[in-house]
Design a protein around this motif. Structure first.
Motif, PDB file in Angstrom:
ATOM      1  N   VAL B 172      27.862  42.330  60.061  1.00  0.00           N
ATOM      2  CA  VAL B 172      27.358  42.437  58.686  1.00  0.00           C
ATOM      3  C   VAL B 172      26.809  41.095  58.195  1.00  0.00           C
ATOM      4  N   LEU B 173      27.643  40.054  58.215  1.00  0.00           N
ATOM      5  CA  LEU B 173      27.230  38.779  57.621  1.00  0.00           C
ATOM      6  C   LEU B 173      25.933  38.233  58.216  1.00  0.00           C
ATOM      7  N   PRO B 174      25.739  38.342  59.552  1.00  0.00           N
ATOM      8  CA  PRO B 174      24.457  37.849  60.100  1.00  0.00           C
ATOM      9  C   PRO B 174      23.238  38.621  59.563  1.00  0.00           C
ATOM     10  N   ARG B 175      23.447  39.834  59.042  1.00  0.00           N
ATOM     11  CA  ARG B 175      22.318  40.607  58.513  1.00  0.00           C
ATOM     12  C   ARG B 175      22.065  40.326  57.034  1.00  0.00           C
ATOM     13  N   LEU B 176      22.898  39.494  56.436  1.00  0.00           N
ATOM     14  CA  LEU B 176      22.724  39.188  55.010  1.00  0.00           C
ATOM     15  C   LEU B 176      22.054  37.829  54.836  1.00  0.00           C
ATOM     16  N   GLY B 177      21.425  37.647  53.707  1.00  0.00           N
ATOM     17  CA  GLY B 177      20.711  36.402  53.442  1.00  0.00           C
ATOM     18  C   GLY B 177      21.650  35.230  53.185  1.00  0.00           C
ATOM     19  N   ARG B 178      21.064  34.089  52.936  1.00  0.00           N
ATOM     20  CA  ARG B 178      21.819  32.853  52.758  1.00  0.00           C
ATOM     21  C   ARG B 178      22.517  32.805  51.392  1.00  0.00           C
ATOM     22  N   ARG B 179      23.363  31.825  51.261  1.00  0.00           N
ATOM     23  CA  ARG B 179      24.151  31.562  50.064  1.00  0.00           C
ATOM     24  C   ARG B 179      23.278  31.469  48.816  1.00  0.00           C
ATOM     25  N   LYS B 180      23.677  32.197  47.751  1.00  0.00           N
ATOM     26  CA  LYS B 180      22.876  32.170  46.539  1.00  0.00           C
ATOM     27  C   LYS B 180      23.597  31.644  45.313  1.00  0.00           C
ATOM     28  N   PHE B 181      24.917  31.642  45.329  1.00  0.00           N
ATOM     29  CA  PHE B 181      25.556  30.903  44.249  1.00  0.00           C
ATOM     30  C   PHE B 181      26.780  30.151  44.726  1.00  0.00           C
ATOM     31  N   LEU B 182      27.116  29.178  43.953  1.00  0.00           N
ATOM     32  CA  LEU B 182      28.161  28.238  44.323  1.00  0.00           C
ATOM     33  C   LEU B 182      29.407  28.547  43.537  1.00  0.00           C
ATOM     34  N   GLN B 183      30.535  28.205  44.096  1.00  0.00           N
ATOM     35  CA  GLN B 183      31.757  28.289  43.305  1.00  0.00           C
ATOM     36  C   GLN B 183      32.641  27.110  43.674  1.00  0.00           C
ATOM     37  N   ARG B 184      33.303  26.573  42.691  1.00  0.00           N
ATOM     38  CA  ARG B 184      34.198  25.457  42.968  1.00  0.00           C
ATOM     39  C   ARG B 184      35.509  25.691  42.222  1.00  0.00           C
ATOM     40  N   LYS B 185      36.643  25.438  42.890  1.00  0.00           N
ATOM     41  CA  LYS B 185      37.955  25.656  42.281  1.00  0.00           C
ATOM     42  C   LYS B 185      38.572  24.336  41.830  1.00  0.00           C
ATOM     43  N   PHE B 186      39.185  24.373  40.650  1.00  0.00           N
ATOM     44  CA  PHE B 186      39.836  23.181  40.098  1.00  0.00           C
ATOM     45  C   PHE B 186      41.221  23.514  39.567  1.00  0.00           C
ATOM     46  N   LEU B 187      42.041  22.480  39.452  1.00  0.00           N
ATOM     47  CA  LEU B 187      43.245  22.571  38.637  1.00  0.00           C
ATOM     48  C   LEU B 187      42.969  21.759  37.386  1.00  0.00           C
ATOM     49  N   LYS B 220      51.755  22.751  33.175  1.00  0.00           N
ATOM     50  CA  LYS B 220      50.610  22.094  32.567  1.00  0.00           C
ATOM     51  C   LYS B 220      49.318  22.268  33.361  1.00  0.00           C
ATOM     52  N   TYR B 221      49.328  23.050  34.455  1.00  0.00           N
ATOM     53  CA  TYR B 221      48.105  23.272  35.214  1.00  0.00           C
ATOM     54  C   TYR B 221      47.551  24.674  35.009  1.00  0.00           C
ATOM     55  N   ILE B 222      46.221  24.734  34.852  1.00  0.00           N
ATOM     56  CA  ILE B 222      45.505  25.997  34.748  1.00  0.00           C
ATOM     57  C   ILE B 222      44.488  26.015  35.890  1.00  0.00           C
ATOM     58  N   GLY B 223      44.408  27.105  36.628  1.00  0.00           N
ATOM     59  CA  GLY B 223      43.390  27.213  37.672  1.00  0.00           C
ATOM     60  C   GLY B 223      42.042  27.561  37.064  1.00  0.00           C
ATOM     61  N   LEU B 224      41.007  26.855  37.476  1.00  0.00           N
ATOM     62  CA  LEU B 224      39.645  27.162  36.990  1.00  0.00           C
ATOM     63  C   LEU B 224      38.747  27.400  38.200  1.00  0.00           C
ATOM     64  N   ILE B 225      37.905  28.416  38.103  1.00  0.00           N
ATOM     65  CA  ILE B 225      36.859  28.574  39.107  1.00  0.00           C
ATOM     66  C   ILE B 225      35.530  28.567  38.357  1.00  0.00           C
ATOM     67  N   ILE B 226      34.642  27.669  38.755  1.00  0.00           N
ATOM     68  CA  ILE B 226      33.332  27.607  38.099  1.00  0.00           C
ATOM     69  C   ILE B 226      32.282  28.144  39.072  1.00  0.00           C
ATOM     70  N   PHE B 227      31.502  29.114  38.588  1.00  0.00           N
ATOM     71  CA  PHE B 227      30.435  29.710  39.384  1.00  0.00           C
ATOM     72  C   PHE B 227      29.092  29.262  38.826  1.00  0.00           C
ATOM     73  N   ALA B 228      28.172  28.895  39.692  1.00  0.00           N
ATOM     74  CA  ALA B 228      26.835  28.496  39.226  1.00  0.00           C
ATOM     75  C   ALA B 228      25.816  28.810  40.313  1.00  0.00           C
ATOM     76  N   GLU B 229      24.564  28.980  39.895  1.00  0.00           N
ATOM     77  CA  GLU B 229      23.519  29.193  40.897  1.00  0.00           C
ATOM     78  C   GLU B 229      22.963  27.866  41.358  1.00  0.00           C
ATOM     79  N   ASP B 230      23.346  26.804  40.655  1.00  0.00           N
ATOM     80  CA  ASP B 230      22.683  25.524  40.842  1.00  0.00           C
ATOM     81  C   ASP B 230      23.732  24.415  40.814  1.00  0.00           C
ATOM     82  N   GLU B 231      23.677  23.534  41.780  1.00  0.00           N
ATOM     83  CA  GLU B 231      24.650  22.443  41.885  1.00  0.00           C
ATOM     84  C   GLU B 231      24.632  21.564  40.631  1.00  0.00           C
ATOM     85  N   GLY B 232      23.423  21.328  40.088  1.00  0.00           N
ATOM     86  CA  GLY B 232      23.286  20.483  38.902  1.00  0.00           C
ATOM     87  C   GLY B 232      24.029  21.045  37.698  1.00  0.00           C
ATOM     88  N   GLU B 233      23.883  22.353  37.470  1.00  0.00           N
ATOM     89  CA  GLU B 233      24.575  22.997  36.343  1.00  0.00           C
ATOM     90  C   GLU B 233      26.085  22.871  36.520  1.00  0.00           C
TER      91      GLU B 233
END
Lengths: 251, 251
Positions: B172-187, B220-233
């Motif tokens: 499946v994965l080889p038949r799909l296109g490249r990465r289109k959005f980014l996600q980064r996890k933080f505490l 005192k920690y909250i998990g955050l996941i930030i999703f973006a289409e663009d590294e700059g944003e």
């Protein structure tokens, strides 16, 4: 006589969290005699939740259990979305607000948080769809909600498994009717499950039952679950399968 | 640019089995850059599967991954239901039949089964919707299927996790296109997540991102996941949150 389950949370759609809540809810509903027909998961998004609640209501289940998105943050939007889907306003539940206040004061007195005051996010949790009955959360701040809407019993529960489980057991199950269908699990002794197919098909034609079979690897045992509304139909099915040479062992 | 996941199996609706497949599929699609918008689970029932496949196609996802119900028993009806939903016939895949034959002959020669012949249930697995490309199953008998239908890439995979995972990764994965959005996890270091709400709301208004927060208990920690289409944003969002006094630590 069917039920649906809706779980809500971005973390479920990214695969960060395995949705064990829906399996827990489904197993309890099944034990109680409900046929769970569909489980749906959407993200923390008002429009998505509204859309899916509308679709579920159009299928007219007897029961809809929703879990997730009741917390104090910006992405906890479930109560708002459910209210909008039902065409109801969100209204303040005074009793809930008192309960939330006491909850944070207790956390503060125990040193878990450094500010017990009711900020915007904490207050938000006291708003429920108009006409909803609050459901007590013995393990957290956010109350759940029970709403009867056009013949559908809707329960809105938190997503934290500990809170959800307690609320399901103490608040939801007692509000549901008695067991309406039976299920019994067996191990069938047979070399390969494809040999079972014609025999099971005959049983399905003869008796008012549903049968689920699942392979246990390629060994000689196949797991069978027989569902029936009536003990007699279930017994007759078991007798029939055994008369066709399938050895069944209650699992 | 969104995807949907459909898992099929009565055992998921009774809660006998926790659906970890959908989380695995969702995490891989997310990594590949797809936004998984909805996960649905239905039972082994032709009409239910047809109905839900029709609903999903009407939402026009780019990708639909279906898992479960490809085996040899009476309740494995996924290929038939998908074919009917698409208005296609089921047609014999000769190459698949050869592969299935070889699979059972190998099991027989190794002493796992006592009859290698192609009975009805085993043959059934070689039938795919017309126009489908078979997907190789390196861990079991049933092939998967890849179907392009009105702009939707549909992948039909087995439900056994070992087989499903191998097919997803290799076929499946080889038949799909490249990465289109980014996600980064933080505490995020903060006493209570309700304090985050107004700051996160401001960030959402300023930047083209999605943010998911999840409490880690009342610490005192909250998990955050930030999703973006663009590294700059994504970078600007992180800088903004830190300028507002939230300490972020990459998780």
């Amino acid at each position: 006589m069917f039920a649906e389950v809706l779980t809500i949370g971005d973390e479920l759609l990214t695969g960060h969290t395995v949705d064990s809540n829906s399996a827990f809810i489904a197993s309890k509903l099944t034990e109680q005699g409900y046929w769970v027909r569909r489980i749906t998961t959407v993200g923390d998004d008002v429009e998505e939740i509204k859309a899916v609640v509308g679709e579920i209501l159009a299928r007219k289940p007897e029961v809809l259990v929703i879990s997730g998105g009741l917390g104090p943050t910006h992405d906890d939007v479930t109560m708002l979305a459910v209210a909008e889907a039902l065409g109801r306003k969100l209204v303040l539940c005074e009793k809930c607000l008192e309960r939330i206040k006491a909850f944070y004061e207790k956390l503060y007195s125990e040193g878990y948080i450094d500010d017990p005051s009711l900020n915007e996010g904490r207050k938000k949790m006291a708003y429920l769809p108009e006409g909803a009955e609050p459901l007590e959360n013995t393990g957290g701040a956010a109350p759940g909600a029970f709403i009867e809407h056009k013949g559908v019993k809707i329960f809105v529960l938190p997503g934290m498994p500990r809170e959800m489980k307690a609320m399901l057991e103490k608040e939801v199950l007692p509000r549901l009717g008695r067991r309406k269908f039976l299920q019994r699990k067996f191990l069938a002794e047979i070399t390969d499950e494809s040999k079972l197919a014609p025999i099971l098909r005959e049983a399905l034609e003869r008796f008012n039952v549903r049968i689920h079979s699942s392979p246990k690897g390629f060994g000689k045992y196949i797991g069978l679950i027989i569902f029936a509304e009536d003990e007699g139909e279930l017994e007759k099915t078991v007798e029939y399968l055994e008369s066709r040479g399938i050895r069944l062992e209650e699992a």
